[in-house]
Structures are given as C-alpha cells and as structure tokens.
Design an enzyme around this catalytic site. Structure first.
Site, PDB file in Angstrom:
ATOM      1  N   GLU A  14      13.064  14.486   2.530  1.00 21.92           N
ATOM      2  CA  GLU A  14      14.139  15.434   2.229  1.00 21.92           C
ATOM      3  C   GLU A  14      13.629  16.765   1.686  1.00 21.92           C
ATOM      4  OE1 GLU A  14      17.241  15.301   2.905  1.00 21.92           O
ATOM      5  OE2 GLU A  14      17.389  13.233   3.586  1.00 21.92           O
ATOM      6  N   GLU A  38       1.868  -5.597   1.206  1.00 23.34           N
ATOM      7  CA  GLU A  38       1.851  -5.168  -0.192  1.00 23.34           C
ATOM      8  C   GLU A  38       0.714  -5.805  -0.986  1.00 23.34           C
ATOM      9  OE1 GLU A  38       4.608  -7.854  -2.972  1.00 23.34           O
ATOM     10  OE2 GLU A  38       5.751  -6.562  -1.626  1.00 23.34           O
TER      11      GLU A  38
END
Length: 304
Positions: A84, A115
């Site tokens: 953004e 992960e």
C-alpha cells in the site's frame, strides 16, 4: 517446537470455552467483546511504536529501507502494508519491502514447514543486499517463529535496526531486538487462531508505523496524501480534491492546476500557495527533501 505454557496466544480463553453452545447473535457479541481488547493493547505500546517510527524515518532519510519479515498471517500483513505504500505515499517498491516465509505462494495458501526454516529469511535478506541503514521489522504473534528469528539475527549481525512485533512478552523475538512492540491481546477466541486478535493488533501497529514514518518523511501535508500516485480514475479524483482542499480552489481550477503541474500534487499546492512557477516549486521541494510543510514554513519565515 514445543508449546510454551507462558504463551498467551496459545492459552485457552475461558470467555469462549463454550462458544459453540451460544446462539449466533451471542457468538457475534462475544467475538466483538474480545476484539475490543485489541485497541487498548495497541495503545499501551505507544512509546515503543513512536520510537520505531522515529528510528526508521531517520534511517530512511539516509537511503535506508523498511523491511518486514513474517510467516503465515503475520507475513501476509507485512506484504499488505508494504504493497500500500507506493500508491498511497509515492514510495518506490524498493523502499518498503516485505518477505514472507514460503514466498509468493504463501500469500494464498499454507506452505508446510516454511516458517520453521530459520535460514530462509537470512538468505532472502542477503538477496536484498541488506545494509546497516535498513530497518527490519520481525512480525510473529508467538514471538518464536524460526523464520523471523533467523532474519532478525541476520539483520543484527550487520548492524541494521531490528524491531520485533509480537503478542507475547517476554519472547525470543522481543528479547533480541532493538525495539520491542508487544500488544498483549490475550488468548484468542479460538485457541491459537492468531489471525484474529493478534492479527488485528499487528495490522493496527503496522498501519501506525508505516503512516507515522511517511508523515515524518514529509509524505503528507496535514492529513492529505500529497505524494500519492494517481494511477487510476479514483486516485486522480482524490489528487484533484487534495489540491482543492489545500488551496481553497473549486474542483475545475484544481484539476486545471494539477494538469499544468504534470499531476504532481505537491508542486500544484506550492504553485497555488506561493505564487511561483512549477519549476520553482520543484526546486523548493528538492531542497527540502520533498517536505512541503518545511518549504511553506521556510518561505513564511522569510516573508515576516
């Protein structure tokens, strides 16, 4: 990785122990009651969040980057915030970067074992040519994710600023970073589902960090996003509206001025408020590192 009995995010929530017995209306109200704890937990972290903003902004003024690293929901939130920044604040995609365990595939589906790879983030940071002036924000609700811890260790080894965002404290993450941000939102509605309260808290913190950094870098004028990239019709209209609001112009005049300034909102505002040419406005902005408020304050001081 064994369960840590001190982990808030993995603890059972007594308020929702029989949530499956509730009516749908009661279920919604119960979840909403839990969610109300999140803003308070984030507010309690105002001091380290402010410290992070100032430290990141200082490094970015000298060419540093803001880099998020995370896995699963935490990684996706980092990607969302980074994505953004260019349309909102006119940053280069290289200035705010996000790394997620498992790569792009992990944006839409789980990547098993990603992960747990403590070396993967370090390799990814090496691929970005991490520098000491960069800032690395490790995002992990548990504060124990190996991918994130490995990335933070790599960042520390070269002197980059390290920030940890976790919903457990103390945790391996918060104990090894320069700045620890730990909104303690408590046990989740569904045990261990950190996409809920923890994810909401992380989103609020990331919103504040990126917005605060961009404000400190002069990417806004008041609350107007004057560095936005008008890449579609909606953003073009927003750019015109910002010029109109900042300069007290009618929509037609604002649109005409913006067009004359090649769509550059900051340039258009300075032309209107200072009575200078577009070229002069650009020169003023360059001297002030793009900070329109600094330009206007300087000019007003000279005219007194």
């Amino acid at each position: 990785m064994a369960w840590d009995p001190r982990s808030l995010t993995e603890s059972p929530n007594p308020a929702t122990a029989e949530i499956d017995r509730l009516s749908t209306w009661e279920l919604v109200k119960r979840i909403n009651a839990e969610d109300r704890q999140v803003p308070e937990a984030v507010a309690a972290q105002a001091e380290p969040i402010a410290q992070a903003i100032d430290a990141i902004a200082q490094r970015m003024r000298h060419g540093g980057r803001l880099i998020y690293i995370g896995a699963g929901t935490s990684g996706r939130l980092g990607v969302l915030d980074a994505a953004e920044c260019p349309p909102t604040f006119g940053t280069s995609p290289a200035q705010v970067v996000a790394l997620i365990a498992g790569g792009e595939k992990a944006l839409t589906q789980a990547v098993e074992g990603a992960e747990d790879d403590a070396e993967a983030a370090a390799r990814a940071l090496e691929g970005l040519h991490l520098q000491a002036q960069d800032s690395v924000v490790g995002i992990a609700a548990s504060g124990r994710t190996p991918y994130v811890l490995g990335g933070i260790q790599a960042a520390r080894s070269i002197g980059a600023l390290t920030i940890g965002l976790a919903c457990n404290h103390p945790s391996p993450l918060t104990e090894q970073v320069d700045i620890a941000i730990a909104p303690l939102v408590g046990p989740e509605v569904i045990l261990g589902s950190t996409r809920m309260k923890a994810g909401t808290a992380q989103k609020l913190v990331l919103n504040t960090i990126s917005t605060g950094v961009m404000i400190r870098l002069g990417k806004t004028y008041g609350n107007l996003m004057v560095d936005l990239q008008a890449s579609n019709a909606k953003l073009k209209q927003r750019a015109e509206r910002m010029v109109a609001l900042a300069c007290d112009l009618d929509p037609a005049a604002a649109a005409q001025l913006l067009q004359a300034c090649d769509g550059e909102v900051k340039t258009a505002i300075l032309v209107a408020l200072m009575g200078c040419s577009a070229q002069e406005a650009r020169q003023h902005l360059q001297q002030a590192q793009g900070n329109i408020r600094q330009v206007l304050d300087s000019v007003l001081a000279q005219r007194r």
